[in-house]
Scaffold this active site. Structure first.
Site, PDB file in Angstrom:
ATOM      1  N   GLY B   7      25.144  -3.687  18.982  1.00  0.00           N
ATOM      2  CA  GLY B   7      25.570  -5.035  19.370  1.00  0.00           C
ATOM      3  C   GLY B   7      27.046  -5.213  19.118  1.00  0.00           C
ATOM      4  O   GLY B   7      27.571  -4.791  18.085  1.00  0.00           O
ATOM      5  N   LYS B 202      15.188 -18.610   7.754  1.00  0.00           N
ATOM      6  CA  LYS B 202      15.985 -18.454   6.529  1.00  0.00           C
ATOM      7  C   LYS B 202      15.175 -18.859   5.300  1.00  0.00           C
ATOM      8  O   LYS B 202      15.284 -18.242   4.239  1.00  0.00           O
ATOM      9  CB  LYS B 202      17.262 -19.269   6.635  1.00  0.00           C
ATOM     10  CG  LYS B 202      18.210 -18.732   7.724  1.00  0.00           C
ATOM     11  CD  LYS B 202      19.305 -19.725   8.059  1.00  0.00           C
ATOM     12  CE  LYS B 202      20.260 -19.169   9.108  1.00  0.00           C
ATOM     13  NZ  LYS B 202      21.172 -20.203   9.641  1.00  0.00           N
TER      14      LYS B 202
END
Lengths: 427, 427
Positions: B7, B202
């Site tokens: 990426g 998260k």
């Protein structure tokens, strides 16, 4: 894993309690039980209300620190000697060391690091700076791929408590100190805190971690908070600031080098450090890529400090079980520590002046001669009570000091009422 | 040390820049140069304005991730597939992995951890939670000797920006969202942020670290901020609170277990999290011995995220050079994740009521029947506009839900205008 504990005061007792209460958790996290094999104290025969076999107490710390059956030595005695000798001997005998001793690290850190490296063991010291606030790992590891520009720390709870009270109640320094003493936030002899010795040791350790450079206590410029007046606090408030005792470690943008210093400073109320009140500590970090970071928590006290010691103990024990070392000292950058005169910052200056035409022109000329640029000026009062409050742009401490000397000589200046540094960005 | 980067968008480009700019520092800190040996992107032939040899680009991420010459794979693609397959293959091929992929970790973390352990390599992911804010090391290592009670996090910058604007300007949700979109703080499709998916991933990772327990995205109770009204914010303000979107991971005091949830909540303005404004993130930790800690910083953005990736990269590279692994997954505690109904917290309830004698008696009786204790009541207005604002003591979510059902059935209650949880201590 067999542990030797040197010292069993407030922090040491809490270390013993945590080792006992969390024994199962600790064993699971380490991969082996942590056994308290010896506790060195001055008077081993005294009865103590802590969960440990009285037989492990000894009065001979030197012997315990190097005993064959010990894996890890935890030192919570404090002070330079005899702690230095014990820990050096322990490292040389192949023990890993966990210490909360900031004075020792800031003074003889190099010798300890060298001994740890030479004998392939760990030296961890999270508890030495800002108690329970994780700082060693964030600076040493999390930011290892970044470049730190500046660290601003509120690292002494006593002075932060005093300055918070002065800010909140308008009290003078003496009154606020008395209150801090009555509440147990200040010691009977508060000099280590008030005069900045405690913060200076922490600043040296922070600078070393942040800039990969050896920094000792002697490198740190130190000014206490004893001269901060209620008028300074009021003046800070009038310009949207508050006064904090800061430990500052900063990379110079002009030349390769770092500035490491401890002094009171005005910071804007909108700065995250301004909201750190009472005995709390916080460390504000500016890094090139990460931007602004802040770490906040209890900087002192038996239980927070013991938490930090135990965190190190788990890491060191894991390393030892796996036959490896954690990250050691990083001092490759070896940047010079700049003299205070070369430090660049901004200043708030309060002058008592005569109320005559041309005062500002004379004062401004003195600044110009030293090449110190003025950001703002405010004139208050008139007649005998006239005052001039100036805030400078960034200038070296040497140029500012020379300017103040010149100002003192001017006929129109009755007195230089106060000079205080301004940190933490634009106002 | 040869690195493969999967990426090369915003974060990946900043990783490349940091590797280039800080090459000397990084080599000194690791003990060997970090060489970018391959970059996998969808279209390798596009010209890119980053300091790297165009020859290293490839369109075949799967091949790069397992190539013989690669030591460490850095993944900044995001999303579940194909990232999951690439990283599993990389770990099985003996590569260490650094990833910023919160969705993947929160969904398939267990498989990745197991592969890392089975093949003796590292899996680091500091960038996955709260960007540049060091959290993985503080939770996993610094607090390893302590016991975490509760973590309250502001971990989504978009929702914090929107709620900050609503609080500061009195704007409604839609208006604040439009402003956030215009300024680039919210995506064109803001659902991942607004509906709490991002924060929930998260929260799962934080809970896993804090409680040594496997937690996945499916375990997280999730409520977005789309229903928060200007009236809620005003009501919070009236009682000295502000509204924040919180990720909460909490150890139950009633039974062994953890509660993991994401929802808007009122918190006192004096709470350190209340001062976290705009797109900043912060994570507030309460631990038994350490007390209150807070970590503050930029939670998103290419450069802060890249800083966290680089920190991990240095640690992983050091470990690999020394032939060791860092601390792996810790899931020994294996606590059950409690259903939301068993979660205990406090509530702020706003009722539209008829202005008749006995309204409060009827309402209070409904609370009493469900064993929910009322801390405070305020009656406002009169006639058709009467309202009743109640704050409860701690109660289970199930009891509160049953109470609200009962309230809806009461003749004297026209409508339950709002129900919001209250976190962060006494008011």
């Amino acid at each position: 894993m067999r542990i030797a504990l040197l010292g069993c005061g407030v922090v040491g007792s809490d270390v013993v309690r945590l080792l006992h209460t969390h024994a199962e958790d600790l064993a699971a996290r380490v991969g082996a039980p942590l056994e308290l094999a010896g506790v060195a104290v001055r008077r081993p025969s005294i009865a103590r209300d802590i969960p440990v076999d009285p037989a492990v107490f000894t009065g001979d710390a030197a012997a315990l620190a190097t005993r064959d059956d010990i894996d890890i030595v935890v030192e919570v005695v404090g002070g330079i000697e005899p702690a230095r000798g014990w820990l050096l001997a322990a490292l040389r005998a192949g023990k890993s060391v966990v210490t909360a001793n900031k004075a020792l690290l800031a003074t003889h850190g190099a010798a300890l690091y060298d001994a740890a490296a030479a004998h392939g063991v760990d030296l961890y010291y999270e508890a030495a700076v800002a108690g329970a606030i994780p700082l060693l790992r964030p600076l040493r590891e999390s930011l290892a791929g970044d470049r730190v520009r500046r660290v601003l720390g509120i690292v002494n709870g006593t002075t932060n408590y005093i300055l918070t009270r002065m800010d909140e109640t308008g009290a003078g320094f003496t009154e606020a100190l008395e209150e801090a003493t009555a509440l147990g936030y200040a010691e009977a002899d508060p000099s280590a805190d008030i005069d900045g010795f405690d913060a200076a040791a922490k600043a040296a350790i922070i600078a070393q971690l942040a800039f990969h450079t050896r920094v000792t206590l002697d490198d740190v410029h130190r000014e206490g908070i004893g001269d901060v007046t209620a008028a300074d606090i009021a003046s800070a408030r009038a310009m949207g600031c508050t006064v904090k005792a800061l430990a500052i470690a900063e990379r110079s943008v002009e030349a390769p080098g770092v500035s490491v210093r401890v002094h009171p400073a005005m910071i804007p109320r909108a700065h995250p450090l301004a909201a750190v009140r009472d005995a709390f500590n916080a460390v504000f970090v500016e890094a090139e890529a990460a931007g602004q970071l802040m770490f906040y928590g209890r900087g002192a006290g038996g239980s927070p400090t013991a938490s930090a010691v135990l965190g190190d103990l788990v890491a060191v024990a894991r390393n030892r079980l796996a036959g490896r070392r954690g990250p050691g000292e990083s001092a490759y950058a070896a940047l010079p520590v700049l003299p205070m005169g070369a430090t660049v910052t901004r200043y708030h200056i309060n002058l008592d002046v005569t109320d005559k035409t041309g005062v500002l022109a004379s004062v401004a000329a003195a600044f110009a001669r030293q090449d110190v640029s003025i950001q703002s000026v405010r004139q208050d009062g008139h007649g005998d009570d006239a005052s001039l409050v100036l805030i400078t742009h960034a200038a070296t401490d040497a140029a500012l000091a020379a300017t103040v000397e010149e100002l003192r000589e001017l006929d129109v200046v009755r007195a230089v009422a106060s000079v205080m540094r301004v940190e933490g960005g634009e106002l």
